[in-house]
Design an enzyme around this catalytic site. Structure first.
Site: not given
Length: 408
Positions: A124, A201, A226-227, A373
Site C-alpha cells: 500500500f 499491516d 474503518y473497513k 475491486r
C-alpha cells in the site's frame, strides 16, 4: 442465478446481521466494504447519547472516570475479537500512517548495526512512503521485493531478501490490490531466523480474516478500523507490540499521553510501561464510539463465522464473474486459502465502467490499472446483493461493448 443467491441468503447463519446496519437509499449493491464499512444502526443515537450524557454530563471528569484507559481497553477488545492476541499488547491511537511510522521507526532504531528495511513494491502506498521517509531520516537502505500485483509477498521472496543487515520487514497480511493472504506464520519465522523484526499491516485483514498474532510470534502490527470494523470515516487505528518488546523498543513521537505520569507535567520523558508507551497524544474518545458499535457485532458473530461467510461471498462473486464476464482478468487468488475478503478484476475501460456503476447505485471501487475491486463485508453484505450488483456490471459492460467503448 438470483434464486440461488436467495437460497444462500436463507441459509446464511449471519443473515440477521444485515438488518443491523443503516440502509443506504438508492444503493443497489455496496461492494466496497473493504474500503469503508457501513454504519451500524443506532450509532447516531449512541453518539448523541455520548455527547449529552458523557461529554456534556461529565465534562472533564470523564478523563478520570474512564476515558484515559480507552486506548488499552478498546485495544484489548480488538485484540480479543479479531487479532488472536492476549491483553496488554494493543492500543487504539492515531491513524494507520502515524502508528506505522512510530512502530517502523522504533524497529529500525532497535539495532544500530542493522540498516535495511525490506518491503514489497506493490505494498500500500502509505507503507512504501513511510518506509522511504524512515530510510532517508535514519540513513537506512530499502530492499525492495518485486511483488506480483495479482498475488502478494511470499515466504520464498522474504527468505531471499533478509540477511544480517535486515532491521525490519514491513508487509501487508492481505494485499490491498489483489486480496492475497500472505503466510504470516512462515514469513515471521523467517524474519526471526534472520535476527530481524516484522511489522504487519492488517488493514485489509482485521475483521475479515482470522489472525493469530501471538501464535505466529508477530512483533508489531498496525491496522485501520474503518473497513470491516465499521468505525467510520477517519476512525482511529490500532497498534500491536509483542509483550517481549515493550521494554526494548522506543517509539519516536514522545507525547505527554505516553509518559508514565502525564499529569505531573514534569521535565524529561520516561515512557509509560507496556504498550501504553506507543501512545502519544490525546486518545480519540468520540471517534471510538462508532467503532465500539462495530466491535460489538464482530464479538457477537465471532471471527470464525465471519471468515466462513467471507469465503462464501467471494466464491459466489467469482462464480458470477466467470459466468457473466468473459474476457475479464482475475487478479486475485482463486485458492480460497490465499484469498482475503475482496476480489479484483481487470479489463481496459473499467475506470469509466465504475463511474457508470456508481450512477446506477452499484458501488465497488477502482484500482489502477483498469481494476474493479469488489469488497464484500460479511456482516453487512448478502448474496442477493452481490448477484444484483454484478448483474448491473454485466449489463454495463455489454452495453459498452455494443457501443464499441470497451477496448482490449
Amino acid at each position: 442465478m438470483r434464486a440461488r443467491a436467495q437460497e444462500l441468503d436463507a441459509a446464511d447463519p449471519l443473515a440477521a446481521f444485515r438488518d443491523r446496519f443503516l440502509p443506504a437509499p438508492g444503493v443497489v449493491a455496496y461492494l466496497d466494504g473493504n474500503s469503508l464499512g457501513r454504519p451500524v444502526a443506532g450509532v447516531a443515537d449512541r453518539l448523541d447519547d455520548f455527547v449529552r450524557r458523557e461529554w456534556a454530563g461529565r465534562l472533564i471528569r470523564g478523563w478520570t472516570e474512564g476515558w484515559m484507559q480507552w486506548p488499552e481497553q478498546v485495544g484489548d477488545r480488538i485484540a480479543a475479537a479479531a487479532l488472536g492476541a492476549a491483553p496488554g499488547q494493543t492500543v487504539l491511537a492515531d491513524s494507520t500512517t502515524v502508528l506505522l511510522y512510530k512502530l517502523a521507526r522504533a524497529a529500525v532504531d532497535h539495532d544500530p548495526a542493522r540498516r535495511e528495511i525490506v518491503i514489497g513494491t506493490d505494498d500500500f502506498p502509505t507503507d512504501r512512503y513511510v518506509a522511504e521517509g524512515i530510510a532517508a531520516e535514519r540513513g537506512a537502505r530499502l530492499r525492495w521485493i518485486e511483488t506480483d500485483p495479482a498475488t502478494g509477498i511470499t515466504a520464498e521472496q522474504v527468505a531471499a531478501a533478509v540477511g544480517p543487515d535486515t532491521a525490519l520487514v514491513l508487509a501487508s497480511h492481505v494485499a490491498y490490490r489483489s486480496g492475497w493472504i500472505a503466510d504470516a506464520a512462515a514469513i515471521t519465522a523467517l524474519v526471526h531466523d534472520a535476527g530481524a523484526l516484522v511489522l504487519w499491516d492488517l488493514s485489509h485483514s482485521v475483521g475479515s480474516v482470522e489472525l493469530e498474532l501471538d501464535a505466529w510470534g508477530v512483533d508489531l502490527a498496525v491496522g485501520c478500523t474503518y473497513k470491516y470494523l465499521c468505525g467510520g470515516p477517519g476512525s482511529p487505528a490500532f497498534g500491536y507490540v509483542r509483550r517481549g518488546l515493550h521494554d526494548r523498543l522506543r517509539q519516536p513521537v514522545q507525547g505527554w499521553m505516553g509518559r508514565h505520569d502525564p499529569f505531573t507535567m514534569g521535565p524529561g520523558y520516561t515512557p509509560a510501561a507496556g504498550v501504553r508507551g506507543i501512545v502519544s497524544g490525546t486518545p480519540p474518545i468520540l471517534a471510538a464510539v462508532p467503532l465500539l458499535a462495530g466491535l460489538e457485532l464482530l464479538e457477537e458473530a465471532g471471527i470464525a463465522a465471519v471468515r466462513a461467510k467471507s469465503r462464501a461471498l467471494t466464491a459466489y462473486a467469482l462464480e458470477l464473474v466467470d459466468a457473466w464476464l468473459p474476457g475479464v482478468e482475475l487478479v486475485s487468488p482463486r485458492d480460497p486459502e490465499r484469498r482475503g475478503g475482496h476480489l479484483t478484476i481487470r479489463r481496459p475501460g473499467f475506470r469509466e465502467v465504475v463511474d457508470t456503476l456508481w450512477e446506477r447505485g452499484v458501488i465497488p471501487d477502482h484500482r489502477e490499472p483498469d481494476g474493479i475491486r469488489i469488497g464484500l463485508a460479511p456482516l453487512s453484505t448478502g448474496f442477493t446483493e452481490v448477484h444484483d450488483g454484478l448483474a448491473v456490471l454485466r449489463e454495463v459492460v455489454a452495453a459498452r461493448e455494443r457501443a464499441g467503448d470497451m477496448t482490449g
